[in-house]
Write a protein that holds these residues in place. Structure first.
Motif, PDB file in Angstrom:
ATOM      1  N   ALA A 232       0.822  -1.213   0.000  1.00 20.59           N
ATOM      2  CA  ALA A 232       0.000   0.000   0.000  1.00 20.59           C
ATOM      3  C   ALA A 232       0.856   1.262   0.000  1.00 20.59           C
ATOM      4  N   ALA A 233       1.853   1.319   0.888  1.00 20.74           N
ATOM      5  CA  ALA A 233       2.696   2.513   0.975  1.00 20.74           C
ATOM      6  C   ALA A 233       3.493   2.713  -0.308  1.00 20.74           C
ATOM      7  N   ARG A 234       4.016   1.633  -0.858  1.00 26.26           N
ATOM      8  CA  ARG A 234       4.796   1.750  -2.099  1.00 26.26           C
ATOM      9  C   ARG A 234       3.909   2.177  -3.265  1.00 26.26           C
ATOM     10  N   ALA A 235       2.686   1.626  -3.321  1.00 24.50           N
ATOM     11  CA  ALA A 235       1.768   2.002  -4.395  1.00 24.50           C
ATOM     12  C   ALA A 235       1.370   3.467  -4.279  1.00 24.50           C
ATOM     13  N   GLN A 236       1.069   3.920  -3.068  1.00 22.69           N
ATOM     14  CA  GLN A 236       0.686   5.324  -2.893  1.00 22.69           C
ATOM     15  C   GLN A 236       1.843   6.262  -3.227  1.00 22.69           C
ATOM     16  N   SER A 237       3.070   5.813  -2.996  1.00 22.60           N
ATOM     17  CA  SER A 237       4.225   6.661  -3.295  1.00 22.60           C
ATOM     18  C   SER A 237       4.346   6.958  -4.784  1.00 22.60           C
ATOM     19  N   VAL A 238       3.791   6.088  -5.601  1.00 23.18           N
ATOM     20  CA  VAL A 238       3.832   6.290  -7.049  1.00 23.18           C
ATOM     21  C   VAL A 238       3.081   7.560  -7.435  1.00 23.18           C
ATOM     22  N   PHE A 239       2.104   7.959  -6.617  1.00 19.62           N
ATOM     23  CA  PHE A 239       1.284   9.120  -6.943  1.00 19.62           C
ATOM     24  C   PHE A 239       1.621  10.342  -6.079  1.00 19.62           C
ATOM     25  N   SER A 240       2.718  10.279  -5.315  1.00 17.53           N
ATOM     26  CA  SER A 240       3.110  11.404  -4.479  1.00 17.53           C
ATOM     27  C   SER A 240       3.747  12.491  -5.334  1.00 17.53           C
ATOM     28  N   ASP A 241       3.897  13.675  -4.728  1.00 16.08           N
ATOM     29  CA  ASP A 241       4.463  14.799  -5.463  1.00 16.08           C
ATOM     30  C   ASP A 241       5.956  14.633  -5.708  1.00 16.08           C
ATOM     31  N   GLY A 242       6.618  13.908  -4.830  1.00 18.87           N
ATOM     32  CA  GLY A 242       8.063  13.741  -4.972  1.00 18.87           C
ATOM     33  C   GLY A 242       8.411  12.611  -5.912  1.00 18.87           C
ATOM     34  N   GLY A 243       9.635  12.618  -6.414  1.00 15.49           N
ATOM     35  CA  GLY A 243      10.123  11.514  -7.221  1.00 15.49           C
ATOM     36  C   GLY A 243       9.964  11.758  -8.709  1.00 15.49           C
ATOM     37  N   GLU A 244      10.973  11.351  -9.463  1.00 20.08           N
ATOM     38  CA  GLU A 244      10.932  11.476 -10.913  1.00 20.08           C
ATOM     39  C   GLU A 244       9.963  10.466 -11.498  1.00 20.08           C
ATOM     40  N   LEU A 245       9.471  10.786 -12.696  1.00 20.79           N
ATOM     41  CA  LEU A 245       8.541   9.874 -13.357  1.00 20.79           C
ATOM     42  C   LEU A 245       9.161   8.496 -13.537  1.00 20.79           C
ATOM     43  N   ALA A 246      10.424   8.461 -13.910  1.00 23.76           N
ATOM     44  CA  ALA A 246      11.089   7.172 -14.139  1.00 23.76           C
ATOM     45  C   ALA A 246      11.110   6.334 -12.867  1.00 23.76           C
ATOM     46  N   CYS A 247      11.313   6.988 -11.722  1.00 26.48           N
ATOM     47  CA  CYS A 247      11.336   6.261 -10.455  1.00 26.48           C
ATOM     48  C   CYS A 247       9.949   5.718 -10.121  1.00 26.48           C
ATOM     49  N   ARG A 248       8.923   6.477 -10.433  1.00 34.24           N
ATOM     50  CA  ARG A 248       7.558   6.013 -10.175  1.00 34.24           C
ATOM     51  C   ARG A 248       7.238   4.789 -11.031  1.00 34.24           C
ATOM     52  N   VAL A 249       7.662   4.846 -12.280  1.00 31.23           N
ATOM     53  CA  VAL A 249       7.442   3.701 -13.171  1.00 31.23           C
ATOM     54  C   VAL A 249       8.201   2.488 -12.644  1.00 31.23           C
ATOM     55  N   ASP A 250       9.412   2.703 -12.169  1.00 28.05           N
ATOM     56  CA  ASP A 250      10.214   1.586 -11.631  1.00 28.05           C
ATOM     57  C   ASP A 250       9.511   0.962 -10.419  1.00 28.05           C
ATOM     58  N   THR A 251       8.959   1.799  -9.551  1.00 27.48           N
ATOM     59  CA  THR A 251       8.259   1.271  -8.376  1.00 27.48           C
ATOM     60  C   THR A 251       7.048   0.441  -8.802  1.00 27.48           C
ATOM     61  N   ALA A 252       6.288   0.958  -9.760  1.00 28.20           N
ATOM     62  CA  ALA A 252       5.130   0.210 -10.247  1.00 28.20           C
ATOM     63  C   ALA A 252       5.559  -1.102 -10.884  1.00 28.20           C
ATOM     64  N   ARG A 253       6.653  -1.084 -11.622  1.00 28.50           N
ATOM     65  CA  ARG A 253       7.134  -2.312 -12.265  1.00 28.50           C
ATOM     66  C   ARG A 253       7.548  -3.346 -11.218  1.00 28.50           C
ATOM     67  N   GLU A 254       8.189  -2.892 -10.147  1.00 32.14           N
ATOM     68  CA  GLU A 254       8.579  -3.820  -9.080  1.00 32.14           C
ATOM     69  C   GLU A 254       7.338  -4.446  -8.428  1.00 32.14           C
ATOM     70  N   LEU A 255       6.325  -3.633  -8.164  1.00 29.97           N
ATOM     71  CA  LEU A 255       5.107  -4.152  -7.540  1.00 29.97           C
ATOM     72  C   LEU A 255       4.390  -5.128  -8.470  1.00 29.97           C
ATOM     73  N   LEU A 256       4.393  -4.819  -9.757  1.00 30.52           N
ATOM     74  CA  LEU A 256       3.778  -5.735 -10.713  1.00 30.52           C
ATOM     75  C   LEU A 256       4.527  -7.065 -10.748  1.00 30.52           C
ATOM     76  N   GLN A 257       5.847  -7.002 -10.791  1.00 28.40           N
ATOM     77  CA  GLN A 257       6.638  -8.233 -10.826  1.00 28.40           C
ATOM     78  C   GLN A 257       6.400  -9.078  -9.576  1.00 28.40           C
ATOM     79  N   GLU A 258       6.327  -8.421  -8.427  1.00 28.18           N
ATOM     80  CA  GLU A 258       6.090  -9.155  -7.179  1.00 28.18           C
ATOM     81  C   GLU A 258       4.667  -9.729  -7.145  1.00 28.18           C
ATOM     82  N   THR A 259       3.714  -8.980  -7.702  1.00 24.42           N
ATOM     83  CA  THR A 259       2.336  -9.480  -7.771  1.00 24.42           C
ATOM     84  C   THR A 259       2.260 -10.705  -8.668  1.00 24.42           C
TER      85      THR A 259
END
Length: 276
Positions: A232-259
């Motif tokens: 939940a915390a990692r997914a919500q971080s994807v939509f936070s104001d901080g962080g580059e777009l590339a980092c957000r995509v990387d986080t989503a990709r990690e969550l998808l791979q783990e799912t």
């Protein structure tokens, strides 16, 4: 506010087949301020004028009762009441469409439909999920109980169909890379929203549960026993104001791979496909 007296009056109206309690109150997760969601299962013709008279009797604030379909094809219609200081929502459900939704769930037919208020889309099996997770308040003919029994255990074929939608998530992430250098934040956010909600649906199906609404879905996923750590915390971080777009995509990709890994472990393990 006790919902049973309202339900008892509703089933006395022509066209009403039965009434269910849904939402947080059905799950036992409500607070004193939570709405009371009543599923008004009907078969046309529905006596809307009688429903309006009943709403006028119960509600402490004026409210209009819609015709079937007044809120859209899938949400259908109903009314918003205030009873004893509590918000009470009457939400129409055409019982024949509910029966079709249950059959689709058992057969593993999983389609999405456009509906205002549901940015991810409205799965056709939502009605089956509402019935499976809901509480029967009034069911004089036993029709709702019989339908509920067919989806009481999460259908194995539906679990497989929901998991297969992770292929769509992988495809979406594969194509979003070109938007990152262009700084197309809105498009990237739309893609990441769909990817993570597809993960939420797959993990809920893995746990034998339906996602009935996008609201709160990521937080609920994080509470599932087999969800990736800190989902939940990692997914919500994807939509936070901080962080580059590339980092957000990387986080989503990690969550998808783990799912994907979680879902595939189930499909490869002993007793794969059985309901939990």
């Amino acid at each position: 506010m006790e919902p049973e007296p309202v339900a008892a009056r509703l089933v006395g109206i022509t066209g009403v087949v039965g009434v269910t309690l849904g939402g947080s109150r059905a799950r036992g997760e409500h607070t004193p301020d939570s709405d009371v969601d009543l599923g008004v299962h009907y078969r046309p013709p529905l006596d809307v004028a009688a429903l309006q008279r009943l709403a006028d009797e119960f509600s402490q604030t004026p409210t209009g009762v819609t015709e079937p379909g007044g809120w859209g094809v899938w949400v259908d219609g109903g009314a918003w009441l205030r009873v004893d200081g509590t918000a009470v929502d009457w939400i129409y459900r055409d019982v024949d469409r509910v029966a079709r939704s249950c059959r689709d769930a058992v057969a593993g037919r999983y389609d999405w439909h456009f509906q205002v208020g549901h940015p991810l889309g409205f799965p056709g099996t939502t009605y089956a999920g509402e019935l499976a997770h809901g509480v029967l308040l009034a069911d004089p003919t036993g029709e709702l109980a019989a339908l509920k029994e067919t989806v009481a255990a999460f259908p194995p074929a539906l679990r497989t169909a929901v998991a297969q939608r992770l292929d769509e998530a992988e495809f979406l992430l594969g194509g979003v890379a070109k938007a990152v250098p262009r700084g197309d934040a809105a498009y990237v956010a739309a893609i990441l929203f769909r990817v993570l909600l597809l993960c939420a649906h797959a993990l809920h199906a893995d746990a034998g549960r339906y996602v009935l609404n996008e609201k709160g879905a990521l937080a609920a996923t994080g509470r599932l026993p087999r969800a990736p750590g800190g989902f939940a915390a990692r997914a919500q971080s994807v939509f936070s104001d901080g962080g580059e777009l590339a980092c957000r995509v990387d986080t989503a990709r990690e969550l998808l791979q783990e799912t994907v890994a979680v879902v595939r472990r189930r499909s490869a393990g002993p007793g794969a496909g059985t309901a939990r």
